[in-house]
Design a protein around this motif. Structure first.
Motif, PDB file in Angstrom:
ATOM      1  N   CYS A  45       0.831  -1.211   0.000  1.00 47.96           N
ATOM      2  CA  CYS A  45       0.000   0.000   0.000  1.00 47.96           C
ATOM      3  C   CYS A  45       0.862   1.256   0.000  1.00 47.96           C
ATOM      4  CB  CYS A  45      -0.921   0.003   1.219  1.00 47.96           C
ATOM      5  SG  CYS A  45      -2.366  -1.042   1.068  1.00 47.96           S
ATOM      6  N   GLU A  49       0.546   3.947  -3.018  1.00 46.99           N
ATOM      7  CA  GLU A  49       0.132   5.329  -2.747  1.00 46.99           C
ATOM      8  C   GLU A  49       1.229   6.316  -3.114  1.00 46.99           C
ATOM      9  OE1 GLU A  49      -1.564   6.124   1.008  1.00 46.99           O
ATOM     10  OE2 GLU A  49      -3.006   4.483   0.921  1.00 46.99           O
ATOM     11  N   ARG A  69      -0.874  -3.080  -7.831  1.00 50.73           N
ATOM     12  CA  ARG A  69      -2.251  -2.851  -7.386  1.00 50.73           C
ATOM     13  C   ARG A  69      -3.057  -4.142  -7.429  1.00 50.73           C
ATOM     14  NH1 ARG A  69      -5.016   2.624  -9.265  1.00 50.73           N
ATOM     15  NH2 ARG A  69      -6.479   1.760  -7.776  1.00 50.73           N
ATOM     16  N   MET A  72      -2.161  -6.142  -4.486  1.00 46.18           N
ATOM     17  CA  MET A  72      -2.750  -5.583  -3.272  1.00 46.18           C
ATOM     18  C   MET A  72      -4.223  -5.978  -3.139  1.00 46.18           C
ATOM     19  SD  MET A  72      -2.999  -1.550  -2.163  1.00 46.18           S
ATOM     20  CE  MET A  72      -4.259  -1.163  -3.395  1.00 46.18           C
ATOM     21  N   TYR A  73      -4.983  -5.853  -4.241  1.00 42.62           N
ATOM     22  CA  TYR A  73      -6.398  -6.224  -4.195  1.00 42.62           C
ATOM     23  C   TYR A  73      -6.569  -7.718  -3.910  1.00 42.62           C
ATOM     24  CZ  TYR A  73      -7.195  -1.678  -6.424  1.00 42.62           C
ATOM     25  OH  TYR A  73      -7.233  -0.332  -6.723  1.00 42.62           O
ATOM     26  N   TYR A  76      -5.796  -8.438  -0.136  1.00 40.89           N
ATOM     27  CA  TYR A  76      -6.867  -8.047   0.784  1.00 40.89           C
ATOM     28  C   TYR A  76      -8.093  -8.937   0.632  1.00 40.89           C
ATOM     29  CZ  TYR A  76      -4.693  -3.882   2.730  1.00 40.89           C
ATOM     30  OH  TYR A  76      -3.867  -3.032   3.428  1.00 40.89           O
ATOM     31  N   SER A 162      -7.953   6.812   0.621  1.00 40.15           N
ATOM     32  CA  SER A 162      -8.224   5.887   1.714  1.00 40.15           C
ATOM     33  C   SER A 162      -9.450   6.209   2.565  1.00 40.15           C
ATOM     34  CB  SER A 162      -7.004   5.765   2.642  1.00 40.15           C
ATOM     35  OG  SER A 162      -5.886   5.358   1.898  1.00 40.15           O
ATOM     36  N   TYR A 328     -12.547  -4.407  -2.724  1.00 35.76           N
ATOM     37  CA  TYR A 328     -11.796  -3.330  -2.070  1.00 35.76           C
ATOM     38  C   TYR A 328     -12.584  -2.020  -2.151  1.00 35.76           C
ATOM     39  CZ  TYR A 328      -7.629  -0.553  -0.873  1.00 35.76           C
ATOM     40  OH  TYR A 328      -6.736   0.301  -0.277  1.00 35.76           O
TER      41      TYR A 328
END
Length: 508
Positions: A45, A49, A69, A72-73, A76, A162, A328
């Motif tokens: 993250c 960012e 990305r 990351m998705y 999560y 966020s 997400y």
């Protein structure tokens, strides 16, 4: 001397980063898998960012950001599936709701597959998390050089992330695509098939966000500084070029001295293909705006891949969100300022509801707002069971999940404790003018506060709070449940349709 010192410091920095990452990796092996995954996701993250706050001109770096990305998705999604699976409720857990909604969920539908995967992951959850952890380790290792190059990318203007309030008012998940388009617009135009224009085709399915993406690009200060005019042509252009050759719709205009050589950006939005004659007329009409013989750019958006032939560069394909990315997005909207970890039962239900929404921005925004306004486990359970029923009813009548369910008639029980149903028609229709949009909202229709019965009316599914500020409407009819009559009527309608198309249906 300066070159040698710079190389020495770069080598020291790279070795320090490698040592730090290796040390963290060794310490992480003693942690539980879910905690280890959570820590790795925090690191990704930070990278994502930081990257989204920079102007990245290198295409390979944009592709790597896209990979980061996606990782990351995925991480999560796997972590939430692992955490919330024990709280997943069976249909019969709430007697009142399960008696009220009688249809059983099919084991072949998407949400049931999520449940079955969840049960198997509960049995072998550690193994599944280890697979995701291994993938993220490779992603983080590959990002070392990415971080080094990222330091040389200039900062963009400050943007917040966020929080759901910002998420509702910004474009989600399209940063890479946006920077790709801006990089194309900033490049010097090389003569192509059109001579004076560089052309970027943008293709993708309906409601994927192509218009929103282009609107955000055209609102970017870098683009507005580079072009003296930004002109939009939209709709069916066949035979209409003579009427719009004086400009189409001018979205931005400035003095030539304030922009790059007085060049022009022309945006064309169509649903299908463009004929060669219309394209030639459009190019000729657009040249009248320019004060230069080069430097002008075209962006052509369509659902049809046929427009790719007009491009002077590789086409950009805008895809629908993946299920992991959509979760997400949906989770942030549905919980607002609340922490999902404090409401694991609600989070579990929200995860299954998200699986029914087919990664639709429109449905995601509409349903998330309705659930966020009523953080009641009973209400959420009623909504979840209603989604289960409508999909089971659809399978019962049509026998298969549609490619685009929003284009079909749907029956869903109202969430007011009655036997009333909403029959929703016509998919999503775009209303550009806010004054022409219906006053009745989807929340009022489903919650039962709307009285109309036995008559067809329009309601507002969602009003976008970001450019191009479209309103999306549907048609609806409210009636009592007459299951046998409805099933037989739709069965007969399907039979007539298949006879007319020459198709066979073993089910009938």
């Amino acid at each position: 001397m300066e070159i040698a010192l710079s190389a020495f410091l770069g080598e020291i920095a790279q070795r320090s980063v490698s040592f730090f990452i290796s040390k963290l990796s060794k310490e992480a092996t003693s942690l539980p898998s879910d905690e280890n995954l959570h820590r790795k996701l925090l690191r990704i993250c930070i990278i994502v960012e930081e990257a989204e706050g920079r102007q990245i001109r290198n295409q390979a770096m944009l592709e790597q950001l896209k990979v980061l990305r996606a990782g990351m998705y995925r991480g999560y999604y796997a972590l939430d599936t692992f955490k919330y699976q024990p709280y997943k409720e069976d249909e019969g857990e709430d007697d009142e709701v399960s008696h009220y909604y009688s249809f059983a969920i099919s084991k072949f539908n998407p949400a049931k597959r999520i449940q079955l995967r969840g049960r198997s992951s509960q049995q072998g959850g550690e193994r599944e998390l280890h697979q995701v952890l291994g993938s993220l380790d490779v992603t983080i290792t590959d990002a070392r050089e990415f971080l080094m190059f990222l330091k040389g990318c200039p900062l963009l203007y400050h943007r917040l992330y966020s929080t759901y309030m910002v998420l509702e008012n910004c474009m989600f998940g399209r940063h890479v695509e946006m920077e790709h388009i801006i990089n194309f617009l900033m490049q010097n135009c090389a003569p192509g098939s059109t001579g004076d224009f560089g052309v970027l085709p943008i293709v993708g399915p309906p409601k994927a966000g192509k218009s929103t993406l282009v609107e955000h690009v055209c609102s970017d200060e870098r683009v507005r500084t580079a072009f003296s005019r930004i002109v939009f042509f939209a709709g069916d252009l066949e035979g209409r070029i003579a009427c719009v050759r004086d400009g189409g719709t001018v979205r931005h205009q400035s003095h030539a001295s304030e922009s790059r050589d007085g060049s022009v950006l022309v945006v064309v939005e169509v649903n299908g293909d463009i004929s060669e004659a219309t394209w030639s007329s459009l190019c000729s009409a657009s040249k009248r705006f320019s004060t230069t013989n080069g430097g002008n750019k075209f962006i052509v958006c369509s659902r049809s891949d046929k427009i790719v032939r007009f491009g002077t560069t590789r086409a950009l394909k805008v895809e629908n969100l993946t299920q992991e990315a959509f979760w997400y997005f949906f989770k942030a909207l549905v919980f607002g300022g609340a922490d999902p970890q404090e409401e694991p039962k609600l989070a579990s239900m929200a995860m299954e509801i998200a699986a029914w929404l087919n990664c639709s921005f429109i449905a995601g925004n509409a349903i998330a707002r309705m659930l966020r306004d009523n953080l009641s486990a009973k209400f959420w359970r009623m909504a979840l069971t209603s989604f289960r029923e409508v999909n089971q009813r659809y399978r019962f009548i049509f026998g298969a999940q549609p490619v685009n369910p929003s284009q079909n008639r749907k029956m869903i029980r109202r969430l007011n404790g009655s036997n009333e149903y909403c029959s929703i028609f016509n998919g999503y229709q775009i209303v550009s003018s806010q004054e022409d949009a219906p006053v009745i909202t989807v929340q009022e229709v489903l919650s039962g506060s709307v009285v109309p019965r036995g008559e067809l009316f329009d309601f507002l599914a969602w009003r976008s709070s970001i450019p191009p500020y479209h309103s999306y409407t549907c048609s609806c009819e409210i009636h009592d449940e007459v299951a046998d009559h409805e099933a037989s009527r739709e069965k007969a309608a399907l039979a007539r349709h298949k006879r007319s198309t020459g198709l066979k249906n073993k089910w009938l």
